[in-house]
Scaffold this motif. Sequence first.
Motif, PDB file in Angstrom:
ATOM      1  N   HIS A  77       0.850  -1.300   0.042  1.00  0.00           N
ATOM      2  CA  HIS A  77      -0.157   0.184   0.017  1.00  0.00           C
ATOM      3  C   HIS A  77       0.798   1.385  -0.116  1.00  0.00           C
ATOM      4  N   ASP A  88      -7.851  -6.505   4.419  1.00  0.00           N
ATOM      5  CA  ASP A  88      -8.259  -5.630   3.241  1.00  0.00           C
ATOM      6  C   ASP A  88      -9.423  -6.003   2.620  1.00  0.00           C
ATOM      7  N   HIS A  92     -10.347  -6.165  -0.413  1.00  0.00           N
ATOM      8  CA  HIS A  92     -10.385  -6.949  -1.791  1.00  0.00           C
ATOM      9  C   HIS A  92      -9.665  -8.233  -1.716  1.00  0.00           C
ATOM     10  N   CYS A 150       0.309  -0.858  -4.824  1.00  0.00           N
ATOM     11  CA  CYS A 150      -0.897  -0.086  -4.839  1.00  0.00           C
ATOM     12  C   CYS A 150      -1.235   1.079  -5.647  1.00  0.00           C
ATOM     13  N   LEU A 170      -4.990   4.074  -4.494  1.00  0.00           N
ATOM     14  CA  LEU A 170      -5.500   4.888  -2.941  1.00  0.00           C
ATOM     15  C   LEU A 170      -4.689   6.116  -2.754  1.00  0.00           C
TER      16      LEU A 170
HETATM   17  S1  SF4 Z   1      -4.359  -2.043  -5.348  1.00  0.00           S
HETATM   18 FE1  SF4 Z   1      -6.008  -0.789  -4.419  1.00  0.00          FE
HETATM   19  S2  SF4 Z   1      -7.629  -2.093  -3.865  1.00  0.00           S
HETATM   20 FE2  SF4 Z   1      -6.037  -3.443  -4.147  1.00  0.00          FE
HETATM   21  S3  SF4 Z   1      -5.063  -3.655  -2.381  1.00  0.00           S
HETATM   22 FE3  SF4 Z   1      -4.139  -1.981  -3.095  1.00  0.00          FE
HETATM   23  S4  SF4 Z   1      -5.102  -0.398  -2.079  1.00  0.00           S
HETATM   24 FE4  SF4 Z   1      -6.503  -2.064  -2.068  1.00  0.00          FE
END
Ligand code: SF4
Lengths: 197, 468
Positions: B63, B128, B130, B407, B411
Motif C-alpha cells: 500500500h 483488506d 479486496h 497499490c 489509493l
Molecule cells: S491495489 Fe488498491 S484496492 Fe487493491 S489492495 Fe491495493 S489499495 Fe487495496
Amino acid sequence: MQPYNNVTGKALPLERANVDTDQIIPAKYLKRIERTGFGAFLFDSWRKLDSGKLNPDFILNDPRYAEATIIITGPNFGSGSSREHAPWALEDYGFRTLIGSSFADIFKNNCFQNGMLPVQLTDEAVKHFMEQAKADPDYQISVDLERCLVTGADEYTAEFEIDAFRRDCLLRGLDEIGLTLEYADAISEYEVGHPIT
Amino acid sequence: MPKNMFEKIWDHHVVAEKPGQPAVIYIDLHLVHEVTSPQAFDGLRMSKREVRRPDLTIATVDHNVPTTNRDMPIADLISRAQVEALGHNVEEFGITYFDMNSPNQGIVHVIGPELGYTQPGKTIVCGDSHTSTHGAFGALAFGIGTSEVEHVLATQTLRQVKPKTMEIRINGKLAIGVTAKDIILAVIGKIGVGGATGHVVEYTGEAIRDLSMEGRMTVCNMSIEAGARAGMVAPDEKTIEYLRNRPKVPQGEDFEVAIGKWISFKSDPAATYDTLVQLEASELAPFVTWGTNPGMVVPVTENVPHPNSFDSQVDKEAAERALQYMDLEAGKAVQDINIDRVFIGSCTNSRIEDLRAASEVVKGRSVNEKVMAMVVPGSTAIKAQAELEGLDKIFVEAGFEWRDAGCSMCLGMNPDILGPGERCASTSNRNFEGRQGPGGRTHLMSPEMAAAAAIQGHIVDIRDWNFS
Ligand code: SF4
C-alpha cells in the motif's frame, strides 16, 4: 475492551447514503501505527475546505450539534475499505453509537470489535429520528442495548436486533480473542484432522 | 442435501459452533500487509500472545511503498516507519515476508495466486477488503479489520456469523472489446453498492467459465464493491492449469491428489442459493463510472445521467453531489469527457493479461500531450514478465511511465496521487471522493479502455478502436 453503556444523548443527522470509509478517514492518515488519535481526521475532506478552514456547511461543524454522541446515517454506511481506522476515528471523536438502516459488513464487525454499537433500524424509524434530529438539534435519543430499544424524546420507540453473543460481548466488554482461546483444544483437534495442502 | 460451494467450504472449516453464537471458523491462509497490521501485532505483544501458525501467514508491503527509486530509503518518514514496523513484526513472530526489494513482492491479492498460496477450498483472510479476489479459485476469501487480524494471528480462527448466498449468473458470450471488468461494473450497476451486503456471491454461467483466471480475479475482486462478503468461482481445468507448478502448490503426484480435493468443493448440481441475479453477457458494452461510487456507472455509449432519472430522493441527492464533485453536467456524452491522467494498475487490473491487452491498444501510438499516464504492475514478478515480453518498451515509447509494483495510485498512500481537480481514467476499483488524491476525479474502466483514453485524451469506446 470497554463495556458498552446505554447512551442518552443528542444525535448528528448525517443524511447521506453509502458513506464509504475513505470519507470517514482518508488514506493519507492510515500511516500511523498507533490505535488512537484518529478522531482529529474524522471526515477530514468533508470537514475542511481546500483552504484548510472548517467547512461551515458540513453538519459535523455545526455548533448546535457539537455535543452529539450518536450519528444517524443513510443506508450502507461504512462501505468500501476494511480499514478499522474508521471506527477508531469515530470513537476517538466521541461517537460510539450509530443508527442507520444498513451498515457494510466489515465495518459492522469492526465496530463490534471496538465496543461500538451500529444500531440497525427500519427505514421508517431511521427517517423519523433523522427528521427529529434535523428539526431540533437538542432532540435526545436513548439507546438501550439490554432491551434492544431506541427511544426518542418524543416517546417514539423502535426495536432492533443483534445476536446474543455480540450483545453479551458489548455489555460485558469481553475480549473476543480470550473467548476463542477457550476453544484451544478444539482448534488443535481440528488441525490434526484437516491438514492444509 | 445438495450444497453449494460456499456451504461446503464453510462446513469443512467449522471448528466449533454453539447456538446463538458466531461459529469458530478455521483460517487456512492469512495475508498481512503494512497498513492494517501494526496495531494487531501491538495487541499480541500487550497480551503476551504468540502467532499460532506463522507457517500459514505471509506478509508483504504494497500500500505504502514508492513505485520509483526502490534502492533508496522511503522518503516519507511516516510511511517508512510503517514499513519498518512490519519488518520488525515479521522477524519477532517468525512470519514469511516479501520485503520491498524481494522478487516476490507485490499487491497481496496478486502474489497470493501467483505463488500458489491461493488454492480452491481454502479459507483466506487479509486486513483488506479486496481479499475477495482469491475467491476466483473457489476459495472462501474475505476482508477483515485489524482486531480480526489480531484474532487470526492469535488463534488461526475467526468468529463468523454464517452469511447468506447469492448466485450471479452471467449467461452467453461477451462481445469483442467487453471484458471481465465490464461484467462486474454491470453487476454493481444493476444491484447497487449495497446489493450483496451479507452475502457470499458465486459467479456462474457461460461468460464466467469463458474468462481466464485473471478475468475471474477481476470479477471476484470487485464483489466487495457490491457489498458482498466474498465472491467465488468454481474451480475447473483453467484453475488447475493456472496452479500447476506454482511454487506453493503440491508437486508431482501430490498435485493430482490435490485436484481431487479441490474439485470436490464445487457446488452440487442441485445446489440452491438465497438469491439469484442474472445478466446476459451479449447485452453488455464497455462500462465507465461517472460518479463517486462504483454503482454510478453507465455503458460508454451513454450520457452522464440526470439526477431526476433516479427513483429515490436519496439517490437523486447522491447523484447531484456526485456530479458536482466530478464537475460533470448531466446529459454530457461519456465519450466527450476529457481526462488528465491514466492509471493502469491495482489488484483489479494489473496482471500480465491486463498489461498485454493495454499494450495492444497503445502499440505504435503516443499518449495524448495533455495526459500523464502510468503503468504499475501488480507484482515484481509481473513486471519482470512484462519486460521479458517487451511490453515495457511499448508503454515507454508511447509515453507511459513504467513503475515498480504496488497499490500506487489506487489509493494514493504513496507519492502517486492525483492533484485537486485532475480527472483520471483508472483500472482500479474505487472512484470514491478523493480516493486517488484529495479533489481527484476517477473514472473506472477496463485496461483497454484506459489505454485508449490515454492516447485520445478523452474516453473512447474501445469497440471502435482500430488496432494496428
Ligand atoms: S491495489 Fe488498491 S484496492 Fe487493491 S489492495 Fe491495493 S489499495 Fe487495496
